[in-house]
Design a protein around this motif. Structure first.
Motif, mmCIF file in Angstrom:
data_model
loop_
_atom_site.group_PDB
_atom_site.id
_atom_site.type_symbol
_atom_site.label_atom_id
_atom_site.label_comp_id
_atom_site.label_asym_id
_atom_site.label_seq_id
_atom_site.Cartn_x
_atom_site.Cartn_y
_atom_site.Cartn_z
ATOM 1 N N GLY A 1 0.786 -1.226 0.000
ATOM 2 C CA GLY A 1 0.000 0.000 0.000
ATOM 3 C C GLY A 1 0.815 1.271 0.000
ATOM 4 N N LEU A 2 2.056 1.213 -0.492
ATOM 5 C CA LEU A 2 2.918 2.400 -0.492
ATOM 6 C C LEU A 2 2.646 3.247 -1.730
ATOM 7 C CD1 LEU A 2 6.256 0.637 0.541
ATOM 8 C CD2 LEU A 2 4.595 1.781 2.023
ATOM 9 N N GLY A 3 2.796 4.567 -1.568
ATOM 10 C CA GLY A 3 2.667 5.465 -2.706
ATOM 11 C C GLY A 3 3.978 5.555 -3.467
ATOM 12 N N GLY A 4 4.013 6.468 -4.399
ATOM 13 C CA GLY A 4 5.250 6.678 -5.153
ATOM 14 C C GLY A 4 6.207 7.553 -4.382
ATOM 15 N N PRO A 5 7.370 7.797 -4.971
ATOM 16 C CA PRO A 5 8.346 8.674 -4.312
ATOM 17 C C PRO A 5 7.803 10.093 -4.205
ATOM 18 C CG PRO A 5 9.057 8.088 -6.528
ATOM 19 C CD PRO A 5 7.820 7.289 -6.246
ATOM 20 N N PRO A 6 8.278 10.937 -3.291
ATOM 21 C CA PRO A 6 9.476 10.750 -2.467
ATOM 22 C C PRO A 6 9.282 9.707 -1.366
ATOM 23 C CG PRO A 6 8.378 12.765 -1.836
ATOM 24 C CD PRO A 6 7.671 12.259 -3.065
ATOM 25 N N ALA A 7 10.389 9.118 -0.944
ATOM 26 C CA ALA A 7 10.328 8.021 0.002
ATOM 27 C C ALA A 7 10.889 8.406 1.366
ATOM 28 C CB ALA A 7 11.061 6.814 -0.573
ATOM 29 N N PHE A 8 12.128 7.998 1.669
ATOM 30 C CA PHE A 8 12.655 8.223 3.027
ATOM 31 C C PHE A 8 13.872 9.145 2.989
ATOM 32 C CE2 PHE A 8 15.025 7.281 6.871
ATOM 33 C CZ PHE A 8 14.022 7.298 7.830
ATOM 34 N N PRO A 9 13.794 10.339 3.619
ATOM 35 C CA PRO A 9 14.959 11.229 3.697
ATOM 36 C C PRO A 9 15.851 10.846 4.867
ATOM 37 C CG PRO A 9 13.070 12.315 4.673
ATOM 38 C CD PRO A 9 12.589 10.967 4.173
ATOM 39 N N VAL A 10 17.147 10.853 4.655
ATOM 40 C CA VAL A 10 18.095 10.589 5.747
ATOM 41 C C VAL A 10 19.033 11.785 5.839
ATOM 42 C CG1 VAL A 10 19.552 9.184 4.188
ATOM 43 C CG2 VAL A 10 19.854 9.022 6.664
ATOM 44 N N TYR A 11 19.068 12.421 7.007
ATOM 45 C CA TYR A 11 19.837 13.652 7.191
ATOM 46 C C TYR A 11 21.334 13.368 7.258
ATOM 47 C CZ TYR A 11 15.291 15.641 8.529
ATOM 48 O OH TYR A 11 13.988 16.050 8.546
ATOM 49 N N ALA A 12 22.112 14.403 7.030
ATOM 50 C CA ALA A 12 23.567 14.277 7.128
ATOM 51 C C ALA A 12 23.961 13.821 8.525
ATOM 52 C CB ALA A 12 24.224 15.617 6.812
ATOM 53 N N GLY A 13 24.796 12.793 8.592
ATOM 54 C CA GLY A 13 25.245 12.278 9.875
ATOM 55 C C GLY A 13 24.248 11.391 10.590
ATOM 56 N N ARG A 14 23.105 11.144 9.984
ATOM 57 C CA ARG A 14 22.078 10.305 10.623
ATOM 58 C C ARG A 14 22.033 8.906 9.983
ATOM 59 N NH1 ARG A 14 18.394 13.442 13.505
ATOM 60 N NH2 ARG A 14 19.503 15.277 14.284
ATOM 61 N N THR A 15 21.296 8.001 10.623
ATOM 62 C CA THR A 15 21.219 6.621 10.174
ATOM 63 C C THR A 15 19.768 6.207 9.970
ATOM 64 O OG1 THR A 15 23.249 6.070 11.365
ATOM 65 C CG2 THR A 15 21.825 4.231 10.748
ATOM 66 N N ALA A 16 19.519 5.512 8.877
ATOM 67 C CA ALA A 16 18.218 4.900 8.618
ATOM 68 C C ALA A 16 18.320 3.407 8.935
ATOM 69 C CB ALA A 16 17.817 5.112 7.167
ATOM 70 N N TYR A 17 17.262 2.859 9.532
ATOM 71 C CA TYR A 17 17.271 1.454 9.937
ATOM 72 C C TYR A 17 16.152 0.681 9.239
ATOM 73 C CZ TYR A 17 20.090 3.278 13.792
ATOM 74 O OH TYR A 17 21.064 3.914 14.541
ATOM 75 N N ALA A 18 16.484 -0.529 8.825
ATOM 76 C CA ALA A 18 15.484 -1.471 8.335
ATOM 77 C C ALA A 18 15.775 -2.813 8.999
ATOM 78 C CB ALA A 18 15.544 -1.592 6.821
ATOM 79 N N VAL A 19 14.724 -3.549 9.332
ATOM 80 C CA VAL A 19 14.886 -4.836 10.019
ATOM 81 C C VAL A 19 14.276 -5.941 9.165
ATOM 82 C CG1 VAL A 19 14.180 -6.193 12.021
ATOM 83 C CG2 VAL A 19 15.011 -3.858 12.334
ATOM 84 N N ILE A 20 15.013 -7.022 9.016
ATOM 85 C CA ILE A 20 14.504 -8.210 8.342
ATOM 86 C C ILE A 20 14.486 -9.373 9.337
ATOM 87 C CG2 ILE A 20 16.815 -8.791 7.456
ATOM 88 C CD1 ILE A 20 15.398 -10.054 5.018
ATOM 89 N N ASP A 21 13.391 -10.107 9.328
ATOM 90 C CA ASP A 21 13.287 -11.319 10.148
ATOM 91 C C ASP A 21 13.396 -12.497 9.189
ATOM 92 O OD1 ASP A 21 12.648 -13.420 11.867
ATOM 93 O OD2 ASP A 21 11.232 -12.188 13.011
#
Length: 249
Positions: free
Chosen positions: A161-181
């Motif tokens: 159910g996701l829309g189109g971009p824009p998606a996920f912004p990640v700021y300078a010096g910051r970290t984005a996390y994704a988890v897979i099981d």
């Protein structure tokens, strides 16, 4: 008194009167100004302020605010939060949406989540000076390291159910996390045999497959109907997103 004596006396009196008048004109008047000088011009006028650029002291202009410079041309380096060498672009969502992350500005690490041996945390850090955009989630597959053609690769479920971009912004010096099981059900039978590698492409929408990185899972990893969540700003949110995965990649 004869007429001659009277004229002589009058002449002497006139000379004395004229002399007294002359002496009075040479003395200061009662208003403190010299004779023939207006009181208003006798006082010293204050020195006029020097004109800008003249020989006097020139006022110093206040420096511009660093946050006023939102354009390009900044220097490289890692910044955190707001400001930094990237100015406002370091924490700008709109800038990130227009500038996808490049592999050169990212560092990617995969670790086992504490207390959850079947889960892996994919941490994508923006080490550049400006914010950048990632896809909604990393492009991930699970495979055998000795199978170069990907024929045996297992792809996870992702949130739908996701829309189109824009998606996920990640700021300078910051970290984005994704988890897979790897094995959300916890099953020990029916798992895919021989899977020992996690393949990660940080942004499947903008990066070529050649930028995919491979991370070993270790021997004995159990893989069955894996689930992958969206990029989030915290591991806890990434876990919640993973649990809602319902669409096959």
């Amino acid at each position: 008194m004869t007429v001659k004596s009277l004229k002589s006396a009058l002449s002497s009196a006139a000379v004395l009167a004229l002399g007294a008048l002359a002496l009075t004109a040479c003395q200061p008047g009662t208003n403190g100004a010299a004779a023939g000088t207006s009181p208003s011009t006798a006082a010293s006028a204050p020195a006029s302020a020097p004109a800008s650029g003249g020989s006097g002291v020139t006022p110093v202009s206040a420096p511009s605010s660093p946050s006023a410079n939102h354009g390009g041309g900044g220097t490289g380096g890692t910044t955190g939060g707001s400001g930094g060498s990237g100015g406002g672009d370091a924490t700008s969502d709109s800038y990130a949406y227009k500038h996808p992350c490049s592999p050169q500005q990212l560092s990617i690490h995969v670790t086992t989540r504490a207390g959850a041996p079947s889960q892996r945390v994919i941490a994508v850090r923006n080490s550049g000076a400006r914010s950048c955009g990632l896809s909604y989630y990393p492009l991930v597959s699970l495979d055998k390291s000795q199978a170069p053609d990907g024929a045996t690769a297992v792809k996870p479920l992702v949130p739908g159910g996701l829309g189109g971009p824009p998606a996920f912004p990640v700021y300078a010096g910051r970290t984005a996390y994704a988890v897979i099981d790897l094995d959300p059900s916890g099953a020990t039978s029916g798992t895919v045999a021989g899977i020992n590698e996690l393949n990660v492409l940080a942004d499947g929408d903008h990066m070529p497959n050649a930028d995919t990185l491979n991370f070993p899972l270790g021997s004995g990893a159990l893989v069955l109907k894996p689930k992958l969540g969206l990029y989030e700003s915290s591991v806890a949110d990434a876990v919640s997103s993973m649990q809602s995965a319902n669409t096959q990649l």
